[in-house]
Design a protein around this motif. Structure first.
Motif, PDB file in Angstrom:
ATOM      1  N   TYR A 173       1.367  10.825   0.455  1.00 28.68           N
ATOM      2  CA  TYR A 173       1.498   9.819   1.503  1.00 28.68           C
ATOM      3  C   TYR A 173       0.226   8.972   1.603  1.00 28.68           C
ATOM      4  O   TYR A 173       0.265   7.736   1.691  1.00 28.68           O
ATOM      5  N   ILE A 174      -0.930   9.670   1.609  1.00 26.20           N
ATOM      6  CA  ILE A 174      -2.207   8.977   1.789  1.00 26.20           C
ATOM      7  C   ILE A 174      -2.467   8.005   0.640  1.00 26.20           C
ATOM      8  O   ILE A 174      -2.808   6.829   0.848  1.00 26.20           O
ATOM      9  N   VAL A 175      -2.301   8.490  -0.589  1.00 21.75           N
ATOM     10  CA  VAL A 175      -2.561   7.649  -1.772  1.00 21.75           C
ATOM     11  C   VAL A 175      -1.603   6.457  -1.804  1.00 21.75           C
ATOM     12  O   VAL A 175      -2.010   5.317  -2.063  1.00 21.75           O
ATOM     13  N   LYS A 176      -0.329   6.706  -1.531  1.00 20.22           N
ATOM     14  CA  LYS A 176       0.672   5.637  -1.543  1.00 20.22           C
ATOM     15  C   LYS A 176       0.373   4.587  -0.472  1.00 20.22           C
ATOM     16  O   LYS A 176       0.431   3.373  -0.735  1.00 20.22           O
ATOM     17  N   ASP A 177       0.021   5.047   0.727  1.00 21.22           N
ATOM     18  CA  ASP A 177      -0.258   4.108   1.821  1.00 21.22           C
ATOM     19  C   ASP A 177      -1.552   3.332   1.587  1.00 21.22           C
ATOM     20  O   ASP A 177      -1.643   2.147   1.920  1.00 21.22           O
ATOM     21  N   LEU A 178      -2.560   3.995   1.030  1.00 18.03           N
ATOM     22  CA  LEU A 178      -3.804   3.300   0.705  1.00 18.03           C
ATOM     23  C   LEU A 178      -3.559   2.207  -0.327  1.00 18.03           C
ATOM     24  O   LEU A 178      -4.104   1.100  -0.230  1.00 18.03           O
ATOM     25  N   ASP A 179      -2.734   2.514  -1.302  1.00 13.50           N
ATOM     26  CA  ASP A 179      -2.393   1.541  -2.334  1.00 13.50           C
ATOM     27  C   ASP A 179      -1.673   0.339  -1.713  1.00 13.50           C
ATOM     28  O   ASP A 179      -1.953  -0.808  -2.055  1.00 13.50           O
ATOM     29  N   MET A 180      -0.781   0.601  -0.764  1.00 11.20           N
ATOM     30  CA  MET A 180      -0.029  -0.482  -0.126  1.00 11.20           C
ATOM     31  C   MET A 180      -0.948  -1.364   0.717  1.00 11.20           C
ATOM     32  O   MET A 180      -0.860  -2.600   0.661  1.00 11.20           O
ATOM     33  N   ILE A 181      -1.843  -0.748   1.479  1.00 16.58           N
ATOM     34  CA  ILE A 181      -2.761  -1.525   2.322  1.00 16.58           C
ATOM     35  C   ILE A 181      -3.657  -2.408   1.460  1.00 16.58           C
ATOM     36  O   ILE A 181      -3.896  -3.577   1.768  1.00 16.58           O
ATOM     37  N   THR A 182      -4.144  -1.849   0.352  1.00 17.79           N
ATOM     38  CA  THR A 182      -4.994  -2.618  -0.550  1.00 17.79           C
ATOM     39  C   THR A 182      -4.256  -3.840  -1.079  1.00 17.79           C
ATOM     40  O   THR A 182      -4.795  -4.955  -1.119  1.00 17.79           O
ATOM     41  N   LYS A 183      -3.010  -3.641  -1.484  1.00 11.27           N
ATOM     42  CA  LYS A 183      -2.213  -4.751  -2.003  1.00 11.27           C
ATOM     43  C   LYS A 183      -1.934  -5.791  -0.914  1.00 11.27           C
ATOM     44  O   LYS A 183      -1.960  -6.993  -1.173  1.00 11.27           O
ATOM     45  N   LEU A 184      -1.686  -5.334   0.300  1.00 10.45           N
ATOM     46  CA  LEU A 184      -1.436  -6.261   1.398  1.00 10.45           C
ATOM     47  C   LEU A 184      -2.676  -7.084   1.710  1.00 10.45           C
ATOM     48  O   LEU A 184      -2.605  -8.285   1.981  1.00 10.45           O
ATOM     49  N   GLU A 185      -3.845  -6.443   1.673  1.00 11.49           N
ATOM     50  CA  GLU A 185      -5.082  -7.137   2.030  1.00 11.49           C
ATOM     51  C   GLU A 185      -5.478  -8.174   0.991  1.00 11.49           C
ATOM     52  O   GLU A 185      -6.015  -9.222   1.327  1.00 11.49           O
ATOM     53  N   VAL A 186      -5.253  -7.880  -0.273  1.00 13.63           N
ATOM     54  CA  VAL A 186      -5.631  -8.831  -1.324  1.00 13.63           C
ATOM     55  C   VAL A 186      -4.506  -9.802  -1.648  1.00 13.63           C
ATOM     56  O   VAL A 186      -4.641 -10.668  -2.512  1.00 13.63           O
ATOM     57  N   GLY A 187      -3.369  -9.654  -0.947  1.00 14.71           N
ATOM     58  CA  GLY A 187      -2.239 -10.557  -1.166  1.00 14.71           C
ATOM     59  C   GLY A 187      -1.496 -10.292  -2.457  1.00 14.71           C
ATOM     60  O   GLY A 187      -0.843 -11.189  -3.002  1.00 14.71           O
ATOM     61  N   ASP A 188      -1.601  -9.061  -2.953  1.00 14.08           N
ATOM     62  CA  ASP A 188      -0.969  -8.714  -4.230  1.00 14.08           C
ATOM     63  C   ASP A 188       0.448  -8.162  -4.051  1.00 14.08           C
ATOM     64  O   ASP A 188       1.157  -7.945  -5.020  1.00 14.08           O
ATOM     65  N   LEU A 189       0.824  -7.921  -2.789  1.00 10.08           N
ATOM     66  CA  LEU A 189       2.150  -7.375  -2.527  1.00 10.08           C
ATOM     67  C   LEU A 189       3.072  -8.524  -2.108  1.00 10.08           C
ATOM     68  O   LEU A 189       2.963  -9.059  -1.015  1.00 10.08           O
ATOM     69  N   SER A 190       3.969  -8.905  -2.991  1.00 10.84           N
ATOM     70  CA  SER A 190       4.856 -10.036  -2.704  1.00 10.84           C
ATOM     71  C   SER A 190       5.988  -9.601  -1.774  1.00 10.84           C
ATOM     72  O   SER A 190       6.481  -8.473  -1.857  1.00 10.84           O
ATOM     73  N   LEU A 191       6.367 -10.505  -0.898  1.00 12.86           N
ATOM     74  CA  LEU A 191       7.451 -10.233   0.045  1.00 12.86           C
ATOM     75  C   LEU A 191       8.762 -10.805  -0.493  1.00 12.86           C
ATOM     76  O   LEU A 191       8.811 -11.939  -0.952  1.00 12.86           O
ATOM     77  N   ASN A 192       9.794 -10.008  -0.412  1.00 14.00           N
ATOM     78  CA  ASN A 192      11.133 -10.448  -0.819  1.00 14.00           C
ATOM     79  C   ASN A 192      11.881 -10.930   0.428  1.00 14.00           C
ATOM     80  O   ASN A 192      12.630 -10.185   1.063  1.00 14.00           O
ATOM     81  N   VAL A 193      11.639 -12.179   0.792  1.00 15.22           N
ATOM     82  CA  VAL A 193      12.185 -12.711   2.046  1.00 15.22           C
ATOM     83  C   VAL A 193      13.673 -13.014   1.892  1.00 15.22           C
ATOM     84  O   VAL A 193      14.098 -13.638   0.922  1.00 15.22           O
ATOM     85  N   GLU A 194      14.458 -12.554   2.865  1.00 18.48           N
ATOM     86  CA  GLU A 194      15.903 -12.781   2.877  1.00 18.48           C
ATOM     87  C   GLU A 194      16.390 -12.828   4.319  1.00 18.48           C
ATOM     88  O   GLU A 194      15.651 -12.509   5.256  1.00 18.48           O
ATOM     89  N   VAL A 195      17.631 -13.201   4.503  1.00 18.66           N
ATOM     90  CA  VAL A 195      18.241 -13.227   5.841  1.00 18.66           C
ATOM     91  C   VAL A 195      19.049 -11.950   6.022  1.00 18.66           C
ATOM     92  O   VAL A 195      19.853 -11.576   5.162  1.00 18.66           O
ATOM     93  N   PHE A 196      18.811 -11.257   7.144  1.00 21.82           N
ATOM     94  CA  PHE A 196      19.545 -10.011   7.404  1.00 21.82           C
ATOM     95  C   PHE A 196      19.702  -9.802   8.907  1.00 21.82           C
ATOM     96  O   PHE A 196      19.063 -10.487   9.720  1.00 21.82           O
ATOM     97  N   ASP A 197      20.545  -8.834   9.251  1.00 27.52           N
ATOM     98  CA  ASP A 197      20.845  -8.519  10.648  1.00 27.52           C
ATOM     99  C   ASP A 197      19.869  -7.463  11.146  1.00 27.52           C
ATOM    100  O   ASP A 197      19.889  -6.320  10.678  1.00 27.52           O
TER     101      ASP A 197
END
Length: 347
Positions: A173-197
């Motif tokens: 959990y820790i390693v996965k979440d750290l990896d995600m935060i790093t990607k979010l901070e550097v803008g490396d995690l792309s968002l798949n924007v869509e319309v949903f309910d």
């Protein structure tokens, strides 16, 4: 590189003028008393005195000032003041004072920023070390106990292996979440924007966490019946992660037989606000400003009754901000908490 020298004539002009006026007036009085007063004499005396004073002041006094001012520029250049290094050397005290004041303010801000970053780095490394050390030592302890002979006991073997597995899961959990935060901070995690309910998404989160909530007899509910869809534009998977994290926190710190309530309200024409409200432990006001920091602990004892990486709220904040939206928290200790965030609404 040779510094450019920008001459300033203000000091010489003003000082020469004062000296000339004084000498001219003094001589005029003398000539008047001697009965030989003439405007021609006064004019010639004024111009002669002024010219001589100007030359002396400009080329001697300014040179005296220039040597000292140049030393100031040289000292500041050694401190890598790029603005001053590229500019011309001026002997105008007003301009020089402004430049030095600006340089000092910039350096003060830079030093404060470096100090904050250094403190953050130390705290962050300490927190990461602590979070990784706890499950590692737990896993190591159980494995060493098994190797020392407990492996022969089937009941203990299964028990310790299960606990070691939970420790490894926590590390994951820790390693996965750290990896995600790093990607979010550097803008490396792309968002798949869509319309949903969003209503349907909340229902899915309720279904996913129903069993976890039932262990504490916590009711997961909407504030009212939502019979129609509410469409939003965002990354569905990430927003589901946000909802899941907030609901899990409300369950984790909720009271037995408590309630976690979700409400979805119109904020402005093209915005909605989603609120996650519980009647659990609540959070003291002193903790609220730092609540979304990585590994920040409300409970300073360091013990964790529940699993998780300690990064959930930090991830929530980063995901919402990646959508250019806002997240808010209101809480009263002993009463409960409310986390809310905005999303773009689709008409």
């Amino acid at each position: 590189m040779q510094q450019k020298f920008k001459k300033s004539y203000k000091f010489a002009i003003k000082t020469s003028l004062y000296i000339s006026i004084f000498i001219t007036l003094l001589t005029s009085v003398f000539l008047f008393l001697s009965f030989t007063l003439s405007f021609w004499y006064i004019g010639i005396l004024f111009l002669s005195t002024y010219s001589f004073s100007f030359l002396i002041i400009q080329f001697s006094v300014e040179r005296f000032i220039y040597k000292r001012v140049k030393k100031i520029y040289d000292d500041l250049t050694l401190l890598e003041s790029t603005n001053l290094a590229k500019g011309t050397i001026t002997t105008d005290m007003k301009t020089l004072t402004k430049e030095i004041d600006k340089y000092a303010r910039d350096k003060k801000i830079e030093i404060e920023s470096l100090r904050v970053r250094e403190n953050y780095r130390k705290e962050y490394l300490g927190n990461v070390s602590h979070e990784l050390k706890t499950p590692l030592f737990t896993v190591q302890g159980y494995i060493l106990t098994l190797l020392d002979g407990a492996m022969d006991n089937k009941e203990l073997r299964e028990k310790y292996l299960e606990r070691a597995s939970k420790g490894i899961e926590r590390l994951g959990y820790i390693v996965k979440d750290l990896d995600m935060i790093t990607k979010l901070e550097v803008g490396d995690l792309s968002l798949n924007v869509e319309v949903f309910d969003i209503v349907e998404l909340v229902k899915n989160v309720f279904d996913m966490l129903e069993m976890k909530a039932s262990k504490k007899k916590i009711t997961l509910t909407f504030d009212r019946a939502y019979n129609e869809s509410i469409l939003v534009r965002a990354d569905k998977e990430r927003i589901q992660q946000v909802m899941a994290n907030l609901v899990v926190n409300s369950i984790k710190y909720g009271r037995i037989k408590g309630t976690t309530e979700i409400s979805i309200e119109n904020l402005i024409k093209n915005k909605i606000i989603v609120r996650v409200t519980d009647n659990g432990e609540g959070i003291a006001k002193m903790h609220l400003p730092r609540l979304f920091e990585r590994f920040y602990r409300v409970d300073k004892s360091g013990s964790r009754k529940e699993g998780g990486s300690g990064l959930g709220l930090s991830i929530v904040k980063h995901i919402i901000e990646a959508h250019d939206e806002k997240i808010y928290v209101e809480s009263e200790f002993g009463v409960g908490s409310e986390f809310s965030f905005t999303l773009e609404k689709v008409e």
